[in-house]
Design a protein around this motif. Structure first.
Motif, PDB file in Angstrom:
ATOM      1  N   MET A 185      14.492 -97.191  42.346  1.00 59.66           N
ATOM      2  CA  MET A 185      13.195 -96.745  42.866  1.00 59.66           C
ATOM      3  C   MET A 185      12.724 -95.484  42.130  1.00 59.66           C
ATOM      4  O   MET A 185      11.558 -95.374  41.752  1.00 59.66           O
ATOM      5  CB  MET A 185      13.295 -96.469  44.367  1.00 59.66           C
ATOM      6  CG  MET A 185      12.003 -95.966  44.987  1.00 59.66           C
ATOM      7  SD  MET A 185      12.214 -95.412  46.688  1.00 59.66           S
ATOM      8  CE  MET A 185      13.260 -93.979  46.440  1.00 59.66           C
ATOM      9  N   LEU A 186      13.643 -94.529  41.920  1.00 53.84           N
ATOM     10  CA  LEU A 186      13.273 -93.306  41.217  1.00 53.84           C
ATOM     11  C   LEU A 186      12.898 -93.589  39.764  1.00 53.84           C
ATOM     12  O   LEU A 186      11.893 -93.067  39.253  1.00 53.84           O
ATOM     13  CB  LEU A 186      14.422 -92.299  41.280  1.00 53.84           C
ATOM     14  CG  LEU A 186      14.730 -91.744  42.669  1.00 53.84           C
ATOM     15  CD1 LEU A 186      16.063 -90.998  42.665  1.00 53.84           C
ATOM     16  CD2 LEU A 186      13.606 -90.855  43.154  1.00 53.84           C
ATOM     17  N   LEU A 187      13.686 -94.415  39.088  1.00 58.25           N
ATOM     18  CA  LEU A 187      13.364 -94.767  37.701  1.00 58.25           C
ATOM     19  C   LEU A 187      12.045 -95.534  37.617  1.00 58.25           C
ATOM     20  O   LEU A 187      11.267 -95.338  36.676  1.00 58.25           O
ATOM     21  CB  LEU A 187      14.498 -95.594  37.089  1.00 58.25           C
ATOM     22  CG  LEU A 187      15.808 -94.845  36.841  1.00 58.25           C
ATOM     23  CD1 LEU A 187      16.895 -95.819  36.407  1.00 58.25           C
ATOM     24  CD2 LEU A 187      15.618 -93.747  35.814  1.00 58.25           C
ATOM     25  N   ARG A 188      11.786 -96.390  38.608  1.00 57.77           N
ATOM     26  CA  ARG A 188      10.526 -97.151  38.635  1.00 57.77           C
ATOM     27  C   ARG A 188       9.332 -96.215  38.780  1.00 57.77           C
ATOM     28  O   ARG A 188       8.302 -96.392  38.147  1.00 57.77           O
ATOM     29  CB  ARG A 188      10.585 -98.150  39.788  1.00 57.77           C
ATOM     30  CG  ARG A 188       9.602 -99.280  39.667  1.00 57.77           C
ATOM     31  CD  ARG A 188       9.861-100.387  40.699  1.00 57.77           C
ATOM     32  NE  ARG A 188      11.102-101.104  40.396  1.00 57.77           N
ATOM     33  CZ  ARG A 188      12.202-101.088  41.153  1.00 57.77           C
ATOM     34  NH1 ARG A 188      12.240-100.404  42.267  1.00 57.77           N
ATOM     35  NH2 ARG A 188      13.271-101.763  40.806  1.00 57.77           N
ATOM     36  N   ARG A 189       9.494 -95.153  39.582  1.00 55.14           N
ATOM     37  CA  ARG A 189       8.410 -94.187  39.745  1.00 55.14           C
ATOM     38  C   ARG A 189       8.134 -93.471  38.426  1.00 55.14           C
ATOM     39  O   ARG A 189       6.990 -93.272  38.032  1.00 55.14           O
ATOM     40  CB  ARG A 189       8.735 -93.172  40.836  1.00 55.14           C
ATOM     41  CG  ARG A 189       7.632 -92.122  40.925  1.00 55.14           C
ATOM     42  CD  ARG A 189       7.475 -91.462  42.234  1.00 55.14           C
ATOM     43  NE  ARG A 189       7.350 -92.389  43.319  1.00 55.14           N
ATOM     44  CZ  ARG A 189       7.739 -92.125  44.560  1.00 55.14           C
ATOM     45  NH1 ARG A 189       8.276 -90.961  44.855  1.00 55.14           N
ATOM     46  NH2 ARG A 189       7.582 -92.997  45.518  1.00 55.14           N
ATOM     47  N   ASP A 224       6.359 -95.963  36.207  1.00 49.09           N
ATOM     48  CA  ASP A 224       4.949 -96.119  36.605  1.00 49.09           C
ATOM     49  C   ASP A 224       4.113 -94.939  36.125  1.00 49.09           C
ATOM     50  O   ASP A 224       3.000 -95.116  35.616  1.00 49.09           O
ATOM     51  CB  ASP A 224       4.829 -96.252  38.124  1.00 49.09           C
ATOM     52  CG  ASP A 224       5.348 -97.583  38.652  1.00 49.09           C
ATOM     53  OD1 ASP A 224       5.537 -98.520  37.841  1.00 49.09           O
ATOM     54  OD2 ASP A 224       5.588 -97.668  39.879  1.00 49.09           O
ATOM     55  N   ASN A 225       4.636 -93.714  36.284  1.00 41.88           N
ATOM     56  CA  ASN A 225       3.890 -92.538  35.829  1.00 41.88           C
ATOM     57  C   ASN A 225       3.702 -92.558  34.312  1.00 41.88           C
ATOM     58  O   ASN A 225       2.623 -92.218  33.816  1.00 41.88           O
ATOM     59  CB  ASN A 225       4.591 -91.257  36.268  1.00 41.88           C
ATOM     60  CG  ASN A 225       4.394 -90.949  37.730  1.00 41.88           C
ATOM     61  OD1 ASN A 225       4.115 -91.827  38.523  1.00 41.88           O
ATOM     62  ND2 ASN A 225       4.575 -89.706  38.099  1.00 41.88           N
ATOM     63  N   LEU A 226       4.747 -92.934  33.577  1.00 43.35           N
ATOM     64  CA  LEU A 226       4.621 -93.029  32.116  1.00 43.35           C
ATOM     65  C   LEU A 226       3.561 -94.055  31.738  1.00 43.35           C
ATOM     66  O   LEU A 226       2.707 -93.802  30.893  1.00 43.35           O
ATOM     67  CB  LEU A 226       5.959 -93.410  31.481  1.00 43.35           C
ATOM     68  CG  LEU A 226       7.022 -92.318  31.462  1.00 43.35           C
ATOM     69  CD1 LEU A 226       8.360 -92.910  31.025  1.00 43.35           C
ATOM     70  CD2 LEU A 226       6.617 -91.182  30.541  1.00 43.35           C
ATOM     71  N   GLU A 227       3.625 -95.220  32.369  1.00 39.68           N
ATOM     72  CA  GLU A 227       2.671 -96.292  32.055  1.00 39.68           C
ATOM     73  C   GLU A 227       1.234 -95.889  32.371  1.00 39.68           C
ATOM     74  O   GLU A 227       0.305 -96.226  31.633  1.00 39.68           O
ATOM     75  CB  GLU A 227       3.048 -97.550  32.828  1.00 39.68           C
ATOM     76  CG  GLU A 227       2.236 -98.770  32.440  1.00 39.68           C
ATOM     77  CD  GLU A 227       2.775-100.021  33.087  1.00 39.68           C
ATOM     78  OE1 GLU A 227       2.943-101.008  32.347  1.00 39.68           O
ATOM     79  OE2 GLU A 227       3.028-100.027  34.306  1.00 39.68           O
ATOM     80  N   ASP A 228       1.055 -95.121  33.443  1.00 41.83           N
ATOM     81  CA  ASP A 228      -0.289 -94.702  33.858  1.00 41.83           C
ATOM     82  C   ASP A 228      -0.758 -93.428  33.161  1.00 41.83           C
ATOM     83  O   ASP A 228      -1.861 -92.943  33.417  1.00 41.83           O
ATOM     84  CB  ASP A 228      -0.325 -94.477  35.375  1.00 41.83           C
ATOM     85  CG  ASP A 228      -0.108 -95.772  36.155  1.00 41.83           C
ATOM     86  OD1 ASP A 228      -0.286 -96.867  35.580  1.00 41.83           O
ATOM     87  OD2 ASP A 228       0.254 -95.683  37.350  1.00 41.83           O
TER      88      ASP A 228
END
Length: 94
Positions: free
Chosen positions: A20-24, A27-31
């Motif tokens: 979950m932390l890595l996914r966040r 997501d921030n990198l992608e956005d």
């Protein structure tokens, strides 16, 4: 060059919580958003450039003839002044 630790957190967590932390972060990198790290009263916000250097390292620590500690490290690096990217082969993770 001396290293200054801006933030550090180390704790045992479930694989699902780590994901979950890595996914966040992903997501921030992608956005194109900044990444804020928080633990207790400590926090730091970092805004990686569009093309930071991405380093992945797998390590075994301890004696070569006995079981040791295994780790995998994911690291984003960039120059504070210009954000130039590094070079290297294309990474694949399966």
């Amino acid at each position: 060059m001396p290293e200054e630790v801006l933030f550090k957190s180390e704790s045992d967590q479930s694989r699902a919580d780590i994901a979950m932390l890595l996914r966040r972060v992903a997501d921030n990198l992608e956005d194109g958003e900044a990444i804020t790290l928080k633990a207790g009263s400590e926090s730091v916000t970092l805004d990686p450039p569009a093309r930071p250097t991405f380093e992945v390292k797998a390590e075994r620590e301890g004696p070569t003839d006995a079981p040791g500690e295994l780790s995998v490290e994911f690291e984003l690096e960039w120059d504070e002044t210009d954000g130039e990217d590094g070079s290297g082969g294309q990474l694949e993770i399966e």
